[in-house]
Design a protein around this motif. Structure first.
Motif, PDB file in Angstrom:
ATOM      1  N   ARG A   1       0.820  -1.206   0.000  1.00  0.00           N
ATOM      2  CA  ARG A   1       0.000   0.000   0.000  1.00  0.00           C
ATOM      3  C   ARG A   1       0.858   1.263   0.000  1.00  0.00           C
ATOM      4  O   ARG A   1       0.500   2.255  -0.649  1.00  0.00           O
ATOM      5  CB  ARG A   1      -0.932  -0.024   1.217  1.00  0.00           C
ATOM      6  CG  ARG A   1      -1.903   1.146   1.328  1.00  0.00           C
ATOM      7  CD  ARG A   1      -2.768   1.334   0.103  1.00  0.00           C
ATOM      8  NE  ARG A   1      -3.521   0.136  -0.265  1.00  0.00           N
ATOM      9  CZ  ARG A   1      -4.282   0.057  -1.337  1.00  0.00           C
ATOM     10  NH1 ARG A   1      -4.394   1.084  -2.165  1.00  0.00           N
ATOM     11  NH2 ARG A   1      -4.923  -1.062  -1.628  1.00  0.00           N
TER      12      ARG A   1
ATOM     13  N   GLU B   1       0.460   4.195  -2.809  1.00  0.00           N
ATOM     14  CA  GLU B   1       0.150   5.587  -2.457  1.00  0.00           C
ATOM     15  C   GLU B   1       1.232   6.538  -2.938  1.00  0.00           C
ATOM     16  O   GLU B   1       0.938   7.668  -3.352  1.00  0.00           O
ATOM     17  CB  GLU B   1      -0.037   5.697  -0.944  1.00  0.00           C
ATOM     18  CG  GLU B   1      -1.294   4.984  -0.446  1.00  0.00           C
ATOM     19  CD  GLU B   1      -1.429   5.009   1.062  1.00  0.00           C
ATOM     20  OE1 GLU B   1      -0.460   5.448   1.736  1.00  0.00           O
ATOM     21  OE2 GLU B   1      -2.485   4.590   1.574  1.00  0.00           O
TER      22      GLU B   1
ATOM     23  N   ASP C   1      -7.126   1.935  -6.919  1.00  0.00           N
ATOM     24  CA  ASP C   1      -7.351   0.520  -7.174  1.00  0.00           C
ATOM     25  C   ASP C   1      -7.847   0.282  -8.602  1.00  0.00           C
ATOM     26  O   ASP C   1      -7.422  -0.665  -9.267  1.00  0.00           O
ATOM     27  CB  ASP C   1      -8.371  -0.038  -6.174  1.00  0.00           C
ATOM     28  CG  ASP C   1      -7.784  -0.169  -4.771  1.00  0.00           C
ATOM     29  OD1 ASP C   1      -6.561  -0.004  -4.623  1.00  0.00           O
ATOM     30  OD2 ASP C   1      -8.559  -0.430  -3.830  1.00  0.00           O
TER      31      ASP C   1
END
Length: 284
Positions: free
Chosen positions: A186, A190, A196
């Motif tokens: 993640r 980011e 997604d």
């Protein structure tokens, strides 16, 4: 004699499943001593059942959890509840290898996290998961052959698992044919500002590649760690996970780390030839 026939039938059933649904591990089995193959078949066939439970839970997590719990109950009663052995051919084999139960329980717990846990936050979490799943399987297999090869076998299996997770990215979106959590950390997602939807569509390929490459590099580090320990000895069979991992990572690099490329697989004839050659050299 009757029990022996049943066990042979169970072994043939599990081998058939592996040949069709986990061809890579089936091929590595062929390089194991014959008297040790049933234990390795039990390990890999159990992993296949766990993977099928996770796939079933892609759309309905509860269904996947129920299947995993059924296997947990079977392991708990292994050797103490003969009535269960007739409910699945694999249990007939596991009944002869009750010492595997603890290691397989660890696999179950890891697979349950695929259904219930949130995304991986960091690369370390991805590697840790691969070390428990693919790495744990290879290590457990190595223990049946040569206990001194447990650590390098775990590294080989971890690299193979990481390569497999990258190849499975198109199938890591919950739904049909679900193959576990998205392996891209993640924090890397980011940092690239990826959503997604952009990951699943493959539209921002440069950003996706920037997330894929570190995972591939982590897999290569596992291979480097394994090769520094020397030859595979009698544990060549599980160590061949490294041969396959290296081949898949090479394919991924050739397509610029694009996980959506159609050229990530190995030719059906190439796999056994590569494995035979590396096994002959005793250098996975």
């Amino acid at each position: 004699m009757a029990n022996q026939v049943v066990n042979e039938d169970a072994l043939a059933y599990c081998l058939g499943k592996l040949r069709r649904e986990d061809r890579d591990r089936y091929l590595t089995l062929l390089f194991a001593p014959r008297n040790a193959r049933s234990g390795l078949v039990a390990i890999y066939a159990f992993n296949l059942e766990c993977a099928r439970a996770v796939a079933a839970g892609g759309e309905q997590p509860l269904l996947g959890q129920m299947r995993l719990q059924w296997w947990r109950d079977c392991l708990t009663g292994l050797g103490r509840d003969p009535s269960r052995q007739g409910t699945h051919p694999l249990l007939s084999i596991l009944a002869q290898h009750t010492h595997l139960a603890m290691g397989l329980q660890v696999q179950l717990s890891a697979r349950e996290r695929d259904l219930t846990n949130s995304a991986f936050l960091t690369l370390d979490e991805v590697v840790d998961h691969a070390a428990v799943t693919g790495g744990g399987l290879a290590a457990l297999a190595a223990l049946q052959l040569d206990k001194d090869q447990e650590a390098p076998a775990r590294a080989a299996g971890t690299a193979y698992a990481l390569a497999g997770m990258l190849r499975a990215i198109p199938f890591q979106r919950p739904g049909r044919a679900f193959q576990g959590r998205l392996c891209l950390p993640r924090n890397l997602i980011e940092a690239q500002g990826l959503s997604d939807d952009e990951i699943w569509s493959g539209k921002r390929l440069d950003a996706i590649v920037a997330c894929v490459r570190p995972v591939a590099e982590a897999a290569q580090l596992q291979l480097d760690e394994m090769t520094s320990t020397g030859g595979a000895g009698t544990a060549i069979s599980p160590m061949l996970h490294a041969t396959l991992a290296r081949a898949y990572l090479s394919r991924l690099a050739k397509v610029g780390y694009n996980p959506y490329s159609s050229n990530l697989g190995l030719h059906p004839l190439a796999r056994p030839l590569i494995l035979y050659w590396r096994a002959l050299l005793r250098r996975p």
